[in-house]
Design an enzyme around this catalytic site. Structure first.
Site, PDB file in Angstrom:
ATOM      1  N   GLY A  98       0.726  -0.956   0.143  1.00  0.00           N
ATOM      2  CA  GLY A  98      -0.339  -0.335   0.301  1.00  0.00           C
ATOM      3  C   GLY A  98       0.823   1.404   0.302  1.00  0.00           C
ATOM      4  N   HIS A 105       7.815   7.410   6.110  1.00  0.00           N
ATOM      5  CA  HIS A 105       6.759   8.260   6.404  1.00  0.00           C
ATOM      6  C   HIS A 105       5.725   7.114   7.282  1.00  0.00           C
ATOM      7  CE1 HIS A 105       4.389   6.952   2.519  1.00  0.00           C
ATOM      8  NE2 HIS A 105       3.546   6.498   3.243  1.00  0.00           N
ATOM      9  N   HIS A 107       2.777   6.064   9.847  1.00  0.00           N
ATOM     10  CA  HIS A 107       1.717   6.473   9.747  1.00  0.00           C
ATOM     11  C   HIS A 107       1.337   6.346  11.039  1.00  0.00           C
ATOM     12  CE1 HIS A 107      -0.286   6.266   6.006  1.00  0.00           C
ATOM     13  NE2 HIS A 107       0.762   5.607   5.497  1.00  0.00           N
TER      14      HIS A 107
HETATM   15  P1  5GP Z   1       1.016   5.214   2.017  1.00  0.00           P
HETATM   16  O1  5GP Z   1      -0.132   4.641   0.894  1.00  0.00           O
HETATM   17  O2  5GP Z   1       2.218   5.341   0.412  1.00  0.00           O
HETATM   18  O3  5GP Z   1       2.131   4.777   3.201  1.00  0.00           O
HETATM   19  O4  5GP Z   1       0.628   6.587   2.586  1.00  0.00           O
HETATM   20  C1  5GP Z   1       1.168   7.850   2.125  1.00  0.00           C
HETATM   21  C2  5GP Z   1      -0.574   8.692   2.304  1.00  0.00           C
HETATM   22  O5  5GP Z   1       0.183   9.855   2.365  1.00  0.00           O
HETATM   23  C3  5GP Z   1      -1.968   7.921   2.698  1.00  0.00           C
HETATM   24  O6  5GP Z   1      -2.615   8.134   3.736  1.00  0.00           O
HETATM   25  C4  5GP Z   1      -2.503   9.446   1.497  1.00  0.00           C
HETATM   26  O7  5GP Z   1      -3.562   9.893   2.511  1.00  0.00           O
HETATM   27  C5  5GP Z   1      -1.183  10.403   2.154  1.00  0.00           C
HETATM   28  N1  5GP Z   1      -1.303  11.510   1.333  1.00  0.00           N
HETATM   29  C6  5GP Z   1      -0.685  11.870  -0.073  1.00  0.00           C
HETATM   30  N2  5GP Z   1      -1.051  13.089  -1.251  1.00  0.00           N
HETATM   31  C7  5GP Z   1      -0.760  14.403   0.153  1.00  0.00           C
HETATM   32  C8  5GP Z   1      -0.918  15.208   0.282  1.00  0.00           C
HETATM   33  O8  5GP Z   1       0.158  15.793  -0.597  1.00  0.00           O
HETATM   34  N3  5GP Z   1      -0.430  16.239   1.711  1.00  0.00           N
HETATM   35  C9  5GP Z   1      -1.085  15.564   2.758  1.00  0.00           C
HETATM   36  N4  5GP Z   1      -1.571  15.809   3.932  1.00  0.00           N
HETATM   37  N5  5GP Z   1      -1.286  14.135   2.844  1.00  0.00           N
HETATM   38  C10 5GP Z   1      -1.361  13.080   1.372  1.00  0.00           C
END
Ligand code: 5GP
Ligand code: ZN
Length: 119
Positions: A98, A105, A107
């Protein structure tokens, strides 16, 4: 989405630089914490290193103290957000897990009961 080759192409590097707006929760020396745009819980904050690493393993192998800073920042976020009942920290590594943004990052999720196992 493929991994960016240069931080210029990276959304989270642009948030660190202040070129893309975000709701910052904590700005530290080595990390920045900001609210996720698409929250999955009442508190959903992303903790990122200021430096660009593709994922947690990349960060760990190049900067182990930077990885530790991520968890220290997560604990500070949890405290600040009043997550006294507990919180969850998640690194998604790779598209199959995911990961959609290829800047490491963490979460930080809380404010509701969090099921186990996760989906
Ligand atoms: P991943 O799916 O890579 O673990 O998490 C990426 C996270 O970044 C997702 O939960 C998504 O909602 C968040 N995200 C994507 N684009 C942006 C953005 O432009 N600003 C913020 N604050 N969060 C973002
Ligand atoms: Zn980046």
């Amino acid at each position: 989405m493929t991994a960016p080759e240069r931080p210029d192409d990276c959304l989270f590097c642009r948030i660190v630089a202040g070129d893309v707006p975000a709701e910052i929760v904590l700005a530290g020396e080595t990390t920045v914490a900001f609210r996720d745009l698409n929250p999955q819980a009442p508190t959903h904050v992303l903790v990122i290193p200021r430096s660009h690493y593709e994922n947690a393993a990349d960060l760990a192998s190049h900067d182990s103290s930077g990885l530790a800073d991520m968890f220290t920042t997560a604990a500070q976020v949890a405290e600040r957000e009043g997550l006294t009942g507990g919180y969850r920290t998640v690194f998604n590594t790779g598209a199959g897990a995911g990961q959609t943004v290829f800047h490491a990052h963490l979460h930080v999720l809380g404010g509701r009961p969090l099921g186990w196992p996760p989906g």
